[in-house]
Scaffold this active site. Structure first.
Site, PDB file in Angstrom:
ATOM      1  N   HIS A  80       0.827  -1.216   0.000  1.00 39.32           N
ATOM      2  CA  HIS A  80       0.000   0.000   0.000  1.00 39.32           C
ATOM      3  C   HIS A  80       0.854   1.256   0.000  1.00 39.32           C
ATOM      4  CE1 HIS A  80       1.005  -0.586   4.233  1.00 39.32           C
ATOM      5  NE2 HIS A  80       0.752   0.702   4.421  1.00 39.32           N
ATOM      6  N   ASP A 136       0.568   4.918   1.984  1.00 36.26           N
ATOM      7  CA  ASP A 136      -0.191   5.569   3.051  1.00 36.26           C
ATOM      8  C   ASP A 136      -0.908   6.821   2.537  1.00 36.26           C
ATOM      9  OD1 ASP A 136       0.874   3.752   4.875  1.00 36.26           O
ATOM     10  OD2 ASP A 136       2.530   5.076   5.416  1.00 36.26           O
ATOM     11  N   HIS A 169       4.781   0.098   0.273  1.00 36.23           N
ATOM     12  CA  HIS A 169       5.441  -0.739   1.271  1.00 36.23           C
ATOM     13  C   HIS A 169       4.475  -1.783   1.806  1.00 36.23           C
ATOM     14  CE1 HIS A 169       3.696   2.598   3.602  1.00 36.23           C
ATOM     15  NE2 HIS A 169       3.606   1.761   4.616  1.00 36.23           N
ATOM     16  N   ARG A 175       5.524   5.676  14.830  1.00 33.57           N
ATOM     17  CA  ARG A 175       5.454   6.237  13.481  1.00 33.57           C
ATOM     18  C   ARG A 175       5.027   7.700  13.527  1.00 33.57           C
ATOM     19  NH1 ARG A 175       1.512   4.130   8.585  1.00 33.57           N
ATOM     20  NH2 ARG A 175       0.473   6.114   8.807  1.00 33.57           N
TER      21      ARG A 175
HETATM   22  C1  SIN Z   1       2.919   0.795   7.936  1.00 31.73           C
HETATM   23  O1  SIN Z   1       2.333   0.369   6.963  1.00 31.73           O
HETATM   24  O2  SIN Z   1       2.952   1.986   8.213  1.00 31.73           O
HETATM   25  C2  SIN Z   1       3.649  -0.183   8.844  1.00 31.73           C
HETATM   26  C3  SIN Z   1       5.009  -0.498   8.334  1.00 31.73           C
HETATM   27  C4  SIN Z   1       5.729  -1.455   9.242  1.00 31.73           C
HETATM   28  O3  SIN Z   1       5.245  -1.723  10.338  1.00 31.73           O
HETATM   29  O4  SIN Z   1       6.792  -1.925   8.863  1.00 31.73           O
END
Ligand code: SIN
Length: 285
Positions: free
Chosen positions: A103, A105, A261, A276
C-alpha cells in the site's frame, strides 16, 4: 579527480529502491548541509534507513519536523502524551498486523502525506521485515502501449473501506485483531492521477495501491479491477523491491509518492513495536 564532499555513507539495499545511511545521529541537530545530503539520498532511493539510533519522542518529532508539518493520524493509537506519534504495535497474541498488504499511506487524502518516519523500539527475533517497491522503476518497465493507456487516467481512493465501520465488521468476521480508532472519521475520498510526476525528482511513477484505490474515474469497479490487479502485481515484482531487516533502534523514512510498502506478518507469538510519525505532503500535480 574531484573529491566528494559527502559526509554520509549511503549504501543501497537493492537495485531499485532503498538505501541505508550511516554516519548520522538523528538525535543531534543536523546542519543544513547534512540535511541536504539526507534529502538527496531520500530522493535518489525513495526510502532511507538509519541504524542504532536512540531517539526520545522529542528527537523523533524534531527529525520529522525537519521534513514538514506533522500529520496526526486519525486511526492509529497515539503514544501516551505524544499525539503526534502513532503506535504500530503487534502483541504476541495478535495474529494480524498493520500494513500487511502492499500500500501507499494516505492516498485517500486530497493531499496525501509525504511519508513516515518509523522508529523500531521492539523487534521480533526473526521476521517482521518491511518490503518497499519503487513505483518509478515499475512505471519505467511498462510497455509504451500501457504507458499511453494510463496517460491521463485518474483513480478514486478512499479510506472508508479500510478504516470505516464496515471495515471493522469485516475485520472481526475474518479474525483480524488489529483495532483502528475512530471509524466514523473514515470519510476521506480523493481522485489522483494513476501516473504521478514526482514533485522533486520529476520521475513518473505508478500511483494506485491495493489498500485504498477503488476504481478508475469513469470506469465501473468490475471494469477497473483487472487492470488495477495487473498494476499491483507488476508494481511489486521482486526486481522493483527491497527488503529492510529491522533492529532495535532502526529508523526508516519512506516517500509515499515514490514507493509502496508492505509489513511482512511472519513473527507470530512475538511483539513488534514501532513509533510512526507521518509528515504532511504537498498538493499533487
Ligand atoms: C505501515 O504500513 O505503516 C507499517 C510499516 C511497518 O510496520 O513496517
Amino acid at each position: 579527480m574531484a573529491m566528494s564532499s559527502s559526509t554520509i555513507d549511503v549504501r543501497p539495499i537493492s537495485g531499485a529502491v532503498g538505501a541505508e545511511i550511516h554516519g548520522v545521529d538523528l538525535s543531534s541537530s543536523l546542519s543544513d548541509d547534512l540535511f541536504a545530503e539526507i534529502c538527496q539520498a531520500y530522493d535518489d532511493h525513495g526510502v532511507i534507513f538509519f541504524r542504532d539510533q536512540e531517539l526520545r519522542p522529542e528527537d523523533h518529532i524534531a527529525f520529522a519536523e525537519r521534513w514538514g508539518d506533522i500529520n496526526i493520524n486519525r486511526f492509529f493509537t497515539p503514544v501516551d502524551d505524544y499525539p503526534m506519534i502513532a503506535e504500530v504495535r503487534k502483541e504476541p497474541e495478535q495474529k494480524t498486523n498493520i500494513g500487511s498488504r502492499w500500500h501507499t499511506d494516505h492516498s485517500y487524502d486530497q493531499v496525501p502525506a509525504m511519508g513516515s518516519v518509523l522508529y523500531a523500539l521492539e523487534v521480533p527475533t526473526k521476521g517482521g521485515d518491511t518490503l518497499f517497491a519503487s513505483m518509478a522503476a515499475a512505471y519505467d518497465a511498462l510497455s509504451d502501449g500501457m504507458k499511453s493507456a494510463l496517460d491521463g487516467l485518474e483513480a478514486h481512493h478512499s479510506s472508508r473501506h479500510a478504516f470505516g465501520l464496515n471495515a471493522r465488521q469485516m475485520k472481526s468476521t475474518h479474525g483480524n485483531d488489529q483495532a483502528y480508532n475512530n471509524p466514523d472519521l473514515a470519510t476521506q475520498d480523493a481522485i489522483h492521477p494513476v501516473v504521478l510526476t514526482h514533485p522533486r525528482t520529476g520521475r513518473k511513477g505508478i500511483y494506485v495501491n491495493g489498500d485504498f484505490t477503488t476504481h478508475f474515474v469513469g470506469w465501473t469497479r468490475a471494469e477497473s479491477n483487472p487492470l488495477l490487479e495487473m498494476l499491483y502485481s507488476h508494481a511489486t515484482e521482486p526486481r522493483f523491491t527491497g527488503r529492510f531487516r529491522w533492529e532495535k533502534g532502526s529508523v526508516a523514512l519512506w516517500d509515499n509518492l515514490a514507493v509502496q510498502h508492505c509489513a511482512v506478518n511472519d513473527y507470530q507469538g512475538e511483539r513488534r513495536l514501532m513509533h510512526r510519525i507521518t509528515v504532511e505532503g504537498t498538493p499533487l500535480t
